[in-house]
Design an enzyme around this catalytic site. Structure first.
Site: not given
Ligand SMILES: Cc1ncc(COP(=O)(O)O)c(C=O)c1O
Ligand SMILES: Cc1ncc(COP(=O)(O)O)c(C=O)c1O
Lengths: 150, 414, 414, 150
Positions: B124, B201, B204, B227, B367
């Protein structure tokens, strides 16, 4: 035929078989547009005559059926038109997609296609406001290309 | 026997009372953000209505109550992820901020020109762009482990690229596009053997499969509350205490200092030094409630439920002509996220058509632009599952896809 | 005639239904964070219950509704502060994050060794420590304008220190300890005349006196929602468009990019490039509701109400033996924050004793250690007012202080 | 006399007239403690005999009446005591301030002062949990000073 059915057939047709896709050899102006929210892209190239009317147009890009069919239908609509005529069409299209206004001032839902032709199919997009930016993308890109000649 | 009592669960989520355009909501976008149960909303409202004040430094009752609730969130997170101490939990704005804090606060301090940061090609942007920024600042180099032909983490390439120049391995616990579950345990072990730290990370992974950070042995994990049934505006960073000690604060401000003069400051103890300013106090109460909700279901049952739906959906999608799924076929190597395309229908069109059938899916690059580019498509549509989803939702997705297939069928071309 | 109908207002705040230890709550700590009206809580709950999804990129109804609400918050902020466009409003985690974004994103890019950053000696740590960090990184020097003998911004020293080496003047709009209101208009004008930008810490100013950023002409303003009846976890940064264009993103992640490859990224348009990751979506709805609540009262009336209570309180406090107030005696130069000490009673003891009388005040260094040190005391107690306070609350404070005076009276020494 | 009244008089007395404040010339160990949440400070210095008992103690600091009176009362309580006796006192004080426990196991509310002397006045602090850290600060600092001799 309801506008919604029109929307579907005409749009898919222009999406699959986009018109005026060939790059121009001697474009007088060009612009690239991107919808940062969905990533759709449109490139507009124009050959203009002395008086500013559009002799030739090329539209290319990638994205959803709305942005890409809008580009294709726009290219058909503006080709050969004078600067004044283009302005009129642009204004009518803008009005048709403007959720704050009443599109029926511009187009006649009883006679679809009678004012702007095929592109009235995009009237159905009003029901999906998040997609209006897709429909508008080629038009804002055209405007930018024209502006660059000023 | 199903893993979860979805009828009972659904009655906790007020959003499902709603009809849109006369249709039930089939919410298949929990990968972007989950819906919230009334337990979470009620806890936040009751707290904000009757127990609210700023935390820390307050010597009066409301302030003490708020501080107690805020610190209870920290303890709840620690328990939920198996941290050895609540002090290893930094409450942040979300996973993105947590990853930036790690990249700048640890990476920015310890990386040097010539060092390598090893990521995957399917991160991401939140676990990619901060490292690009830090690489630019420090002169460190980025390198990438791709996915293999079954969309799995390519362990062979990983082993080939892992050498003592690698100082950071930053990897998603579960891909938000492919669903891929990299073999974290092995990655941690091998990375540590060359002296690299491992940043997971967990945005998910943790909501869907849970984690035991102590058992996993990674160095840092980043998670968002929104999430995992919790509110927006809050998330957390877990770090092993010795790594947190090596990290510099990313933001300066109140509550993160020990002493301050006009010219300089010393930092408060961990974790407070990483929590500048007024934190997400009301949200911390919601996160506690979300954790308690998930704990009551049991993370094993949550994961099993995701897996059941994923298997069911993949089975049904396999029968759809012209439909391509991007993600591991080995069900043990993937979570409950299914990316797909349908013929030449653009994913945004799919999402719009599905929406008018009541089905919410996401379409785009999720993203993860480099990944989607590597897939050779401009975008994908993505369905993702959580505790409130049922096979009904999958069936509605399939019905919607057949409407889309009809609209985009070659026979409709004029 | 009182400026606000406090009885009607108080009925909007559920916290005042509560008794603590059988006593009504006299909440005099809005300077740390304000209470929340049910309008704000209800708007958030209704949104989260029935209209929630992640914002942007979603092509389905819930996502569109959420995006619309989120962007409505941006427009509401723009209207509230008189911005020329919503695009000048960056939604952040709070004032602290906003100030860090400005210090690192603008200062970190444009400051060089030899440049000067001019602050005051009475800044909140949130508008001090980020500049200390940036000064260390860039080689710029910090300098400070003190308060004068009436605790006002010392304009003479300011004028003496302002030269063309000064590139940033960062000043609080209202001191959270002294209540001091620096002459912002004059500061902006003179700073601009030497080519310095002006950063206003609006955390106290904007909730209590409002602001018209266009009229004021500053370059950046930072504000938190939780001090203006809104939720925690959200705040905003306003910047003039040309300054925002000069600013680099502070965090990397989703939603802030135009294009991304594995090696590098380009930024999205302003303001999105400054909003990495999932924003505080539910909180944005609360901030909108808080702004609408304040607008309905009228910021002039809010400011007048604060001023009335401050005048009343200062009048009564003047009669308390051994009580020292730290702040301007000129009422036109101060806001509704009153710091004080009582004889040799430690402020923490005062806060505890007042709390047992139902009065909530803060005691300590109020995240302004250099200032409190300059006052020559280890700490102060602080009472601060907002729309729901009345002279009853001030009277309760005075009653509590007489209990404290009794406990700490010399005659009680054994 | 209720414990709360005791709390008030004894505490104010020790706050105003702290005992054992003179710095030690030949301290064998010292430690400084800070409560980061409120800024209270305590310094503990000790002179120890061969067997580890406390021959002399100095406590200084700044902060609220709770932390400073606790320091003063602690200094009176531990001066001259052996290592074992100190451990016992420390444990009793800890138990008295432990909200998870029942302080009446340790001290006798009917006979205030009968177990730990003046410092039982801090029993009243249990009603203000946020201040318990203040009461504990001198004790954790003492523990640190003693630890440094090991
Ligand atoms: C794998 C992953 N990493 C990071 C994020 C970023 O999370 P957030 O937008 O809640 O900061 C997301 C969510 O969009 C994600 O799916
Ligand atoms: C003057 C001032 N600046 C900045 C801040 C920091 O605000 P926040 O903690 O909401 O980020 C505060 C609040 O404590 C303040 O009073």
């Amino acid at each position: 035929m309801s506008l919604e059915d029109l929307y579907r057939e005409v749009i898919i047709d222009h999406y699959r078989s986009p018109r005026n896709r060939e790059p121009l050899k001697h474009a007088d102006t060009r612009a690239e547009g991107v919808n940062p929210l969905c990533g759709d892209e449109v490139t507009v190239e124009l050959e203009l005559s002395e008086d500013g009317s559009i002799d030739a147009i090329s539209v290319r890009g990638q994205g959803c059926s709305i942005s890409q069919s809008s580009a294709s239908m726009m290219s058909e609509l503006v080709k050969g038109k004078s600067r004044d005529e283009i302005e009129e069409v642009v204004e009518k299209f803008r009005a048709m997609m403007d959720l704050d206004g009443d599109a029926t001032d511009v187009i006649d839902p009883e006679k679809p296609g009678s004012v702007l032709g095929d592109i009235e199919a995009l009237y159905g997009v009003r029901k999906f406001p998040v997609r209006i930016k897709c429909a508008n993308l080629p038009w804002t890109t055209l405007a930018e290309a024209l502006e660059r000649t000023n | 026997m199903p893993s979860l009592d979805t009828a009972a669960i659904r009655s906790d989520f007020p959003v499902f009372e709603r009809l849109i355009g006369g249709k039930q909501i089939h919410f298949l976008d929990s990968g972007a953000s989950s819906q919230k149960p009334s337990q979470v909303l009620d806890a936040m409202t009751e707290f904000a209505a009757h127990h609210y004040a700023n935390v820390h430094r307050g010597a009066y009752t409301l302030s003490l109550e708020a501080t107690t609730e805020f610190e209870r969130c920290r303890s709840s997170v620690a328990r939920f992820i198996g941290a050895t101490s609540p002090n290893e939990v930094v409450l942040t704005r979300g996973a993105t901020t947590a990853l930036n804090q790690i990249a700048f606060g640890w990476g920015g301090e310890h990386l040097r020109a010539g060092d390598k940061i090893l990521l995957t090609t399917f991160e991401h942007h939140a676990n990619l762009i901060p490292w690009q920024m830090v690489a630019r600042r420090t002169g460190a180099q980025l390198d990438f482990v791709p996915f293999n032909e079954d969309y799995q983490f390519d362990i062979d390439v990983f082993e080939a690229k892992l050498d003592t120049d690698v100082k950071v391995v930053a990897v998603t616990g579960m891909s938000n596009v492919l669903g891929t579950l990299p073999p974290l345990r092995q990655i941690v072990e091998q990375s540590h053997s060359v002296g690299a730290i491992v940043v997971v990370d967990g945005a998910q992974l943790v909501p869907h499969l849970g984690v035991d950070v102590t058992d996993l042995g990674a160095d840092f994990v980043a998670v968002s509350a929104h999430k995992m049934l919790g509110p927006t505006g809050i998330g957390f960073l877990w770090g092993r205490m010795d790594r947190l000690e090596e990290m510099e604060p990313f933001e300066g401000g109140g509550e993160m200092i020990a002493d301050v003069t006009l010219e300089s400051a010393t930092w408060a103890q961990i974790p407070h030094r990483f929590e500048a300013g007024t934190p997400a106090i009301i949200e911390s109460v919601g996160l506690t409630a979300a954790i308690e909700y998930l704990e009551a279901l049991g993370m094993d049952a949550v994961a099993a439920h995701d897996a059941e739906l994923t298997a069911y959906a993949l089975g049904r999608l396999a029968d759809v002509p012209d439909l391509t799924v991007y993600g591991p076929s080995d069900l043990s190597k993937r979570g409950g996220v299914i990316s797909f395309t349908l013929g030449d229908a653009h994913p945004h069109d799919l999402a719009t058509i599905l929406d008018s059938e009541g089905v919410s899916v996401r379409a785009g690059h999720h993203c993860a632009k480099p990944l989607v580019r590597a897939l050779g498509v401009p975008a994908t549509a993505r369905a993702s599952f959580y505790v409130y989803n049922t096979t009904d939702d999958v069936d509605a997705l399939l019905d919607g896809l057949s409407v889309a297939a009809d609209i985009f069928s070659p026979s409709r071309v004029v």
